[in-house]
Design a protein around this motif. Structure first.
Motif, PDB file in Angstrom:
ATOM      1  N   ILE A  74       0.859  -1.188   0.000  1.00  0.00           N
ATOM      2  CA  ILE A  74       0.000   0.000   0.000  1.00  0.00           C
ATOM      3  C   ILE A  74       0.887   1.227   0.000  1.00  0.00           C
ATOM      4  N   VAL A  75       0.558   2.181  -0.863  1.00  0.00           N
ATOM      5  CA  VAL A  75       1.285   3.445  -0.932  1.00  0.00           C
ATOM      6  C   VAL A  75       0.304   4.550  -0.586  1.00  0.00           C
ATOM      7  N   ILE A  76       0.597   5.252   0.511  1.00  0.00           N
ATOM      8  CA  ILE A  76      -0.248   6.362   0.958  1.00  0.00           C
ATOM      9  C   ILE A  76       0.490   7.653   0.634  1.00  0.00           C
ATOM     10  N   THR A  77      -0.098   8.470  -0.240  1.00  0.00           N
ATOM     11  CA  THR A  77       0.507   9.757  -0.581  1.00  0.00           C
ATOM     12  C   THR A  77      -0.225  10.865   0.159  1.00  0.00           C
ATOM     13  N   MET A  78       0.526  11.918   0.463  1.00  0.00           N
ATOM     14  CA  MET A  78      -0.021  13.053   1.204  1.00  0.00           C
ATOM     15  C   MET A  78       0.502  14.339   0.592  1.00  0.00           C
ATOM     16  N   GLY A  79      -0.103  14.748  -0.487  1.00  0.00           N
ATOM     17  CA  GLY A  79       0.261  16.028  -1.071  1.00  0.00           C
ATOM     18  C   GLY A  79       1.466  16.016  -1.994  1.00  0.00           C
ATOM     19  N   CYS A  80       1.890  14.832  -2.462  1.00  0.00           N
ATOM     20  CA  CYS A  80       3.064  14.829  -3.338  1.00  0.00           C
ATOM     21  C   CYS A  80       2.674  14.795  -4.805  1.00  0.00           C
ATOM     22  N   GLY A  81       1.387  14.904  -5.080  1.00  0.00           N
ATOM     23  CA  GLY A  81       0.945  14.982  -6.471  1.00  0.00           C
ATOM     24  C   GLY A  81       1.246  13.722  -7.262  1.00  0.00           C
ATOM     25  N   ASP A  82       1.659  13.917  -8.499  1.00  0.00           N
ATOM     26  CA  ASP A  82       1.852  12.762  -9.372  1.00  0.00           C
ATOM     27  C   ASP A  82       3.321  12.364  -9.515  1.00  0.00           C
ATOM     28  N   VAL A  83       4.164  12.728  -8.547  1.00  0.00           N
ATOM     29  CA  VAL A  83       5.570  12.324  -8.617  1.00  0.00           C
ATOM     30  C   VAL A  83       5.768  10.878  -8.165  1.00  0.00           C
ATOM     31  N   CYS A  84       4.770  10.281  -7.548  1.00  0.00           N
ATOM     32  CA  CYS A  84       4.884   8.906  -7.076  1.00  0.00           C
ATOM     33  C   CYS A  84       4.685   7.957  -8.259  1.00  0.00           C
ATOM     34  N   PRO A  85       5.653   7.058  -8.495  1.00  0.00           N
ATOM     35  CA  PRO A  85       5.477   6.114  -9.597  1.00  0.00           C
ATOM     36  C   PRO A  85       4.302   5.178  -9.340  1.00  0.00           C
ATOM     37  N   ILE A  86       3.604   4.830 -10.400  1.00  0.00           N
ATOM     38  CA  ILE A  86       2.430   3.973 -10.307  1.00  0.00           C
ATOM     39  C   ILE A  86       2.769   2.610 -10.924  1.00  0.00           C
ATOM     40  N   PHE A  87       2.501   1.552 -10.165  1.00  0.00           N
ATOM     41  CA  PHE A  87       2.724   0.196 -10.652  1.00  0.00           C
ATOM     42  C   PHE A  87       1.411  -0.569 -10.563  1.00  0.00           C
ATOM     43  N   PRO A  88       1.064  -1.325 -11.601  1.00  0.00           N
ATOM     44  CA  PRO A  88      -0.162  -2.119 -11.569  1.00  0.00           C
ATOM     45  C   PRO A  88      -0.159  -3.074 -10.375  1.00  0.00           C
ATOM     46  N   GLY A  89      -1.331  -3.255  -9.787  1.00  0.00           N
ATOM     47  CA  GLY A  89      -1.479  -4.194  -8.692  1.00  0.00           C
ATOM     48  C   GLY A  89      -1.191  -3.616  -7.316  1.00  0.00           C
ATOM     49  N   LYS A  90      -0.727  -2.385  -7.268  1.00  0.00           N
ATOM     50  CA  LYS A  90      -0.471  -1.725  -5.981  1.00  0.00           C
ATOM     51  C   LYS A  90      -1.743  -1.000  -5.544  1.00  0.00           C
ATOM     52  N   ARG A  91      -1.911  -0.916  -4.262  1.00  0.00           N
ATOM     53  CA  ARG A  91      -3.016  -0.130  -3.720  1.00  0.00           C
ATOM     54  C   ARG A  91      -2.477   1.254  -3.382  1.00  0.00           C
ATOM     55  N   TYR A  92      -3.122   2.276  -3.922  1.00  0.00           N
ATOM     56  CA  TYR A  92      -2.733   3.660  -3.667  1.00  0.00           C
ATOM     57  C   TYR A  92      -3.886   4.394  -2.999  1.00  0.00           C
ATOM     58  N   GLU A  93      -3.547   5.227  -2.025  1.00  0.00           N
ATOM     59  CA  GLU A  93      -4.518   6.131  -1.418  1.00  0.00           C
ATOM     60  C   GLU A  93      -3.852   7.485  -1.319  1.00  0.00           C
ATOM     61  N   ASP A  94      -4.616   8.524  -1.577  1.00  0.00           N
ATOM     62  CA  ASP A  94      -4.108   9.880  -1.380  1.00  0.00           C
ATOM     63  C   ASP A  94      -4.882  10.493  -0.223  1.00  0.00           C
ATOM     64  N   TRP A  95      -4.159  10.774   0.852  1.00  0.00           N
ATOM     65  CA  TRP A  95      -4.772  11.390   2.024  1.00  0.00           C
ATOM     66  C   TRP A  95      -4.595  12.896   1.917  1.00  0.00           C
ATOM     67  N   ASP A  96      -5.708  13.588   1.776  1.00  0.00           N
ATOM     68  CA  ASP A  96      -5.698  15.048   1.662  1.00  0.00           C
ATOM     69  C   ASP A  96      -5.585  15.636   3.065  1.00  0.00           C
ATOM     70  N   LEU A  97      -4.353  15.940   3.452  1.00  0.00           N
ATOM     71  CA  LEU A  97      -4.071  16.470   4.787  1.00  0.00           C
ATOM     72  C   LEU A  97      -3.282  17.760   4.665  1.00  0.00           C
ATOM     73  N   ALA A  98      -3.561  18.713   5.523  1.00  0.00           N
ATOM     74  CA  ALA A  98      -2.802  19.967   5.529  1.00  0.00           C
ATOM     75  C   ALA A  98      -1.341  19.684   5.854  1.00  0.00           C
ATOM     76  N   ASP A  99      -0.460  20.471   5.276  1.00  0.00           N
ATOM     77  CA  ASP A  99       0.970  20.361   5.544  1.00  0.00           C
ATOM     78  C   ASP A  99       1.263  21.067   6.868  1.00  0.00           C
ATOM     79  N   PRO A 100       1.881  20.377   7.835  1.00  0.00           N
ATOM     80  CA  PRO A 100       2.174  21.025   9.120  1.00  0.00           C
ATOM     81  C   PRO A 100       3.340  22.013   9.077  1.00  0.00           C
ATOM     82  N   ALA A 101       4.033  22.096   7.965  1.00  0.00           N
ATOM     83  CA  ALA A 101       5.188  23.003   7.867  1.00  0.00           C
ATOM     84  C   ALA A 101       4.778  24.435   8.186  1.00  0.00           C
ATOM     85  N   GLY A 102       5.512  25.074   9.078  1.00  0.00           N
ATOM     86  CA  GLY A 102       5.280  26.461   9.424  1.00  0.00           C
ATOM     87  C   GLY A 102       4.109  26.703  10.367  1.00  0.00           C
ATOM     88  N   LYS A 103       3.477  25.635  10.828  1.00  0.00           N
ATOM     89  CA  LYS A 103       2.323  25.777  11.718  1.00  0.00           C
ATOM     90  C   LYS A 103       2.745  25.554  13.171  1.00  0.00           C
TER      91      LYS A 103
END
Length: 138
Positions: A79-108
């Motif tokens: 399982i690959v969980i992405t959090m705001g990295c857009g489409d830079v993550c390589p995609i491979f067939p058969g993998k489970r991908y989830e994109d968690w839309d979470l605020a970036d804590p940087a500067g907070k």
């Protein structure tokens, strides 16, 4: 899915969200999940406010080091969980991908990071309930 699932958490700098998620997954899975994290443009240190927020939960991420996400990490993860990295993550067939839309804590500040941390915990608990239904994740 193999006996020990592998989850990769990815965000841009691998310094906040992905590190908090990895910390929760390690702590709450009690070693039943192999945990990896990486970033598309790794920072030079873990966000100190993220470290403080996780310390409030009894989880120490202070020794983590931001790492570059690799194609091999993605290939070797179930399982690959992405959090705001857009489409830079390589995609491979058969993998489970989830994109968690979470605020970036940087500067907070800590009061703004706590809700992000809490949402990450909620999502980790839900994922663990799915991956390891018999496990205690609290």
């Amino acid at each position: 899915m193999p006996t020990t699932p592998t989850v990769l958490f990815v965000c841009i700098h691998n310094a906040g969200r992905s590190q908090m998620a990895a910390g929760y997954m390690k702590a709450l899975s009690h070693g039943a999940v192999e945990v990896r994290s990486g970033g598309s443009e790794p920072g030079d240190q873990i966000n100190p406010v993220a470290i403080a927020a996780m310390a409030e939960e009894g989880i120490d991420i202070s020794q983590a080091v931001p790492q570059l996400m690799t194609t091999e990490q993605v290939k070797e993860s179930d399982i690959v969980i992405t959090m705001g990295c857009g489409d830079v993550c390589p995609i491979f067939p058969g993998k489970r991908y989830e994109d968690w839309d979470l605020a970036d804590p940087a500067g907070k500040g800590i009061d703004e990071v706590r809700p992000i941390r809490d949402e990450i915990r909620r999502r980790i608990q839900a994922l663990l309930a799915e991956l390891l239904p018999a496990a205690v994740t609290r």
